[in-house]
Design a protein around this motif. Structure first.
Motif, PDB file in Angstrom:
ATOM      1  N   SER A 133      33.793 -19.528  40.575  1.00 14.55           N
ATOM      2  CA  SER A 133      34.348 -19.468  39.218  1.00 14.55           C
ATOM      3  C   SER A 133      33.604 -20.421  38.285  1.00 14.55           C
ATOM      4  CB  SER A 133      35.850 -19.762  39.213  1.00 14.55           C
ATOM      5  OG  SER A 133      36.130 -21.041  39.737  1.00 14.55           O
ATOM      6  N   ASN A 134      33.250 -21.584  38.780  1.00 14.19           N
ATOM      7  CA  ASN A 134      32.457 -22.512  37.959  1.00 14.19           C
ATOM      8  C   ASN A 134      31.042 -21.979  37.744  1.00 14.19           C
ATOM      9  OD1 ASN A 134      33.936 -25.119  37.176  1.00 14.19           O
ATOM     10  ND2 ASN A 134      34.631 -24.699  39.255  1.00 14.19           N
ATOM     11  N   ALA A 135      30.490 -21.317  38.754  1.00 11.25           N
ATOM     12  CA  ALA A 135      29.171 -20.702  38.595  1.00 11.25           C
ATOM     13  C   ALA A 135      29.226 -19.597  37.546  1.00 11.25           C
ATOM     14  CB  ALA A 135      28.683 -20.148  39.931  1.00 11.25           C
ATOM     15  N   LEU A 136      30.259 -18.771  37.579  1.00  9.56           N
ATOM     16  CA  LEU A 136      30.411 -17.715  36.578  1.00  9.56           C
ATOM     17  C   LEU A 136      30.536 -18.299  35.179  1.00  9.56           C
ATOM     18  CD1 LEU A 136      32.785 -15.172  38.338  1.00  9.56           C
ATOM     19  CD2 LEU A 136      30.469 -14.727  37.514  1.00  9.56           C
ATOM     20  N   PHE A 137      31.338 -19.355  35.062  1.00 15.08           N
ATOM     21  CA  PHE A 137      31.473 -19.991  33.754  1.00 15.08           C
ATOM     22  C   PHE A 137      30.119 -20.508  33.275  1.00 15.08           C
ATOM     23  CE2 PHE A 137      31.985 -23.733  31.092  1.00 15.08           C
ATOM     24  CZ  PHE A 137      32.647 -23.166  30.026  1.00 15.08           C
ATOM     25  N   GLY A 138      29.374 -21.144  34.162  1.00 12.39           N
ATOM     26  CA  GLY A 138      28.046 -21.638  33.808  1.00 12.39           C
ATOM     27  C   GLY A 138      27.105 -20.517  33.397  1.00 12.39           C
ATOM     28  N   TYR A 139      27.234 -19.375  34.040  1.00 14.66           N
ATOM     29  CA  TYR A 139      26.429 -18.207  33.713  1.00 14.66           C
ATOM     30  C   TYR A 139      26.702 -17.749  32.280  1.00 14.66           C
ATOM     31  CZ  TYR A 139      24.401 -13.522  34.470  1.00 14.66           C
ATOM     32  OH  TYR A 139      23.647 -12.385  34.399  1.00 14.66           O
ATOM     33  N   TYR A 140      27.994 -17.613  31.924  1.00  9.10           N
ATOM     34  CA  TYR A 140      28.376 -17.223  30.563  1.00  9.10           C
ATOM     35  C   TYR A 140      27.956 -18.296  29.557  1.00  9.10           C
ATOM     36  CZ  TYR A 140      31.120 -13.076  31.754  1.00  9.10           C
ATOM     37  OH  TYR A 140      31.502 -11.827  32.164  1.00  9.10           O
ATOM     38  N   GLN A 141      28.192 -19.540  29.893  1.00 11.95           N
ATOM     39  CA  GLN A 141      27.868 -20.623  28.976  1.00 11.95           C
ATOM     40  C   GLN A 141      26.356 -20.688  28.716  1.00 11.95           C
ATOM     41  OE1 GLN A 141      28.418 -24.888  29.992  1.00 11.95           O
ATOM     42  NE2 GLN A 141      29.947 -24.850  28.343  1.00 11.95           N
ATOM     43  N   THR A 142      25.560 -20.485  29.739  1.00 15.19           N
ATOM     44  CA  THR A 142      24.105 -20.492  29.573  1.00 15.19           C
ATOM     45  C   THR A 142      23.669 -19.368  28.635  1.00 15.19           C
ATOM     46  OG1 THR A 142      23.788 -21.480  31.753  1.00 15.19           O
ATOM     47  CG2 THR A 142      21.883 -20.340  30.795  1.00 15.19           C
ATOM     48  N   TRP A 143      24.268 -18.194  28.788  1.00 11.50           N
ATOM     49  CA  TRP A 143      23.970 -17.069  27.896  1.00 11.50           C
ATOM     50  C   TRP A 143      24.299 -17.434  26.447  1.00 11.50           C
ATOM     51  CZ3 TRP A 143      27.682 -13.389  25.713  1.00 11.50           C
ATOM     52  CH2 TRP A 143      27.092 -12.261  25.134  1.00 11.50           C
ATOM     53  N   LEU A 144      25.444 -18.087  26.253  1.00 13.93           N
ATOM     54  CA  LEU A 144      25.850 -18.484  24.903  1.00 13.93           C
ATOM     55  C   LEU A 144      24.891 -19.520  24.318  1.00 13.93           C
ATOM     56  CD1 LEU A 144      29.685 -18.789  25.547  1.00 13.93           C
ATOM     57  CD2 LEU A 144      28.528 -16.985  24.254  1.00 13.93           C
ATOM     58  N   VAL A 145      24.578 -20.536  25.109  1.00 15.22           N
ATOM     59  CA  VAL A 145      23.700 -21.611  24.644  1.00 15.22           C
ATOM     60  C   VAL A 145      22.303 -21.075  24.321  1.00 15.22           C
ATOM     61  CG1 VAL A 145      22.520 -23.729  25.394  1.00 15.22           C
ATOM     62  CG2 VAL A 145      24.968 -23.461  25.781  1.00 15.22           C
ATOM     63  N   ASN A 146      21.867 -20.063  25.057  1.00 12.96           N
ATOM     64  CA  ASN A 146      20.547 -19.474  24.834  1.00 12.96           C
ATOM     65  C   ASN A 146      20.536 -18.432  23.719  1.00 12.96           C
ATOM     66  OD1 ASN A 146      19.221 -21.053  26.712  1.00 12.96           O
ATOM     67  ND2 ASN A 146      19.607 -19.630  28.383  1.00 12.96           N
ATOM     68  N   GLY A 180      32.745  -5.436  37.477  1.00 14.80           N
ATOM     69  CA  GLY A 180      31.575  -5.441  36.605  1.00 14.80           C
ATOM     70  C   GLY A 180      31.940  -5.085  35.176  1.00 14.80           C
ATOM     71  N   GLU A 181      32.866  -4.165  35.012  1.00 14.72           N
ATOM     72  CA  GLU A 181      33.298  -3.785  33.669  1.00 14.72           C
ATOM     73  C   GLU A 181      34.092  -4.920  33.023  1.00 14.72           C
ATOM     74  OE1 GLU A 181      33.866  -1.397  30.198  1.00 14.72           O
ATOM     75  OE2 GLU A 181      32.312  -1.644  31.714  1.00 14.72           O
ATOM     76  N   ILE A 182      34.871  -5.640  33.805  1.00 18.95           N
ATOM     77  CA  ILE A 182      35.594  -6.800  33.268  1.00 18.95           C
ATOM     78  C   ILE A 182      34.586  -7.857  32.800  1.00 18.95           C
ATOM     79  CG2 ILE A 182      37.112  -8.742  33.843  1.00 18.95           C
ATOM     80  CD1 ILE A 182      38.679  -6.776  35.627  1.00 18.95           C
ATOM     81  N   PHE A 183      33.563  -8.108  33.604  1.00 20.82           N
ATOM     82  CA  PHE A 183      32.527  -9.065  33.205  1.00 20.82           C
ATOM     83  C   PHE A 183      31.839  -8.611  31.920  1.00 20.82           C
ATOM     84  CE2 PHE A 183      32.115 -10.053  37.971  1.00 20.82           C
ATOM     85  CZ  PHE A 183      33.022 -11.086  37.893  1.00 20.82           C
ATOM     86  N   ARG A 184      31.519  -7.312  31.829  1.00 18.44           N
ATOM     87  CA  ARG A 184      30.860  -6.778  30.632  1.00 18.44           C
ATOM     88  C   ARG A 184      31.762  -6.928  29.413  1.00 18.44           C
ATOM     89  NH1 ARG A 184      30.459  -2.915  27.134  1.00 18.44           N
ATOM     90  NH2 ARG A 184      32.257  -1.774  27.910  1.00 18.44           N
ATOM     91  N   LEU A 185      33.042  -6.594  29.561  1.00 14.52           N
ATOM     92  CA  LEU A 185      33.983  -6.714  28.442  1.00 14.52           C
ATOM     93  C   LEU A 185      34.106  -8.169  27.980  1.00 14.52           C
ATOM     94  CD1 LEU A 185      36.770  -4.220  29.547  1.00 14.52           C
ATOM     95  CD2 LEU A 185      35.149  -3.941  27.649  1.00 14.52           C
ATOM     96  N   ALA A 186      34.012  -9.116  28.901  1.00 16.11           N
ATOM     97  CA  ALA A 186      34.057 -10.536  28.522  1.00 16.11           C
ATOM     98  C   ALA A 186      32.813 -10.896  27.705  1.00 16.11           C
ATOM     99  CB  ALA A 186      34.172 -11.423  29.763  1.00 16.11           C
TER     100      ALA A 186
END
Length: 178
Positions: free
Chosen positions: A145-158, A79-85
């Motif tokens: 891994s693709n779902a995680l990427f999509g999660y980050y990408q959606t946050w960025l796009v929004n 979770g901390e790695i995800f937060r740091l990303a």
């Protein structure tokens, strides 16, 4: 002093590319547009980079080192790695732009590969994944891994409206039970 000016000019060019990526695809962006938006002459651009691909390659080499530091931290919770990303992407607008649909595939594939690596490392700790054989693990890791990427990408796009902590908390609720 010259090194500081060189760094500032490079940073201006990176920020200009980031802004342009919010509006158009990387392949459509010209050196002229990057230089103009950065307030640098076309010749000034070429003082620092051979072309726009060189700008991206040099930038990616630099940030991959930083990202390796984040993803290599075995002693901290995932979770901390995800937060740091998330924090990293807030602090690096060009990296965030490169992960957008208008960005480059190299950094996108890098993120997906790093997520896949984390998932495979953790797979045996997830109750729901302990029973998977090697082939199933490969497919499962590709899926997540693709779902995680999509999660980050959606946050960025929004527009990155939610904090890294909010996004991490939601992400951890969506992951399989440990």
């Amino acid at each position: 002093m010259a090194d500081n000016r060189k760094h500032q000019t490079r940073r201006k060019l990176e920020m200009a590319l980031s802004e342009l990526l919010s509006k158009q695809n990387f392949n459509q962006i010209t050196i002229q547009e990057i230089a103009r938006l950065a307030g640098v002459s076309r010749g000034g651009f070429y003082t620092h980079f051979h072309d726009k691909y060189d700008l991206i390659e040099q930038y990616q080499a630099r940030i991959f080192d930083q990202l390796e530091g984040i993803f290599a931290q075995q002693e901290i919770e995932r979770g901390e790695i995800f937060r740091l990303a998330f924090v990293f992407l807030q602090e690096e607008p060009l990296a965030a732009s490169l992960l957008s649909p208008n960005g480059t595939s190299e950094i996108q594939l890098y993120f997906i590969a790093k997520f896949r690596q984390l998932i495979i490392q953790d797979a045996k700790r997830f109750r729901k994944l302990k029973h998977l054989d090697d082939q199933e693990l490969i497919y499962g890791a590709a899926y997540f891994s693709n779902a995680l990427f999509g999660y980050y990408q959606t946050w960025l796009v929004n527009g990155m409206k939610e904090s890294p902590e909010e996004m991490t908390s939601l992400l951890l609720t969506l992951l399989p039970d440990r």
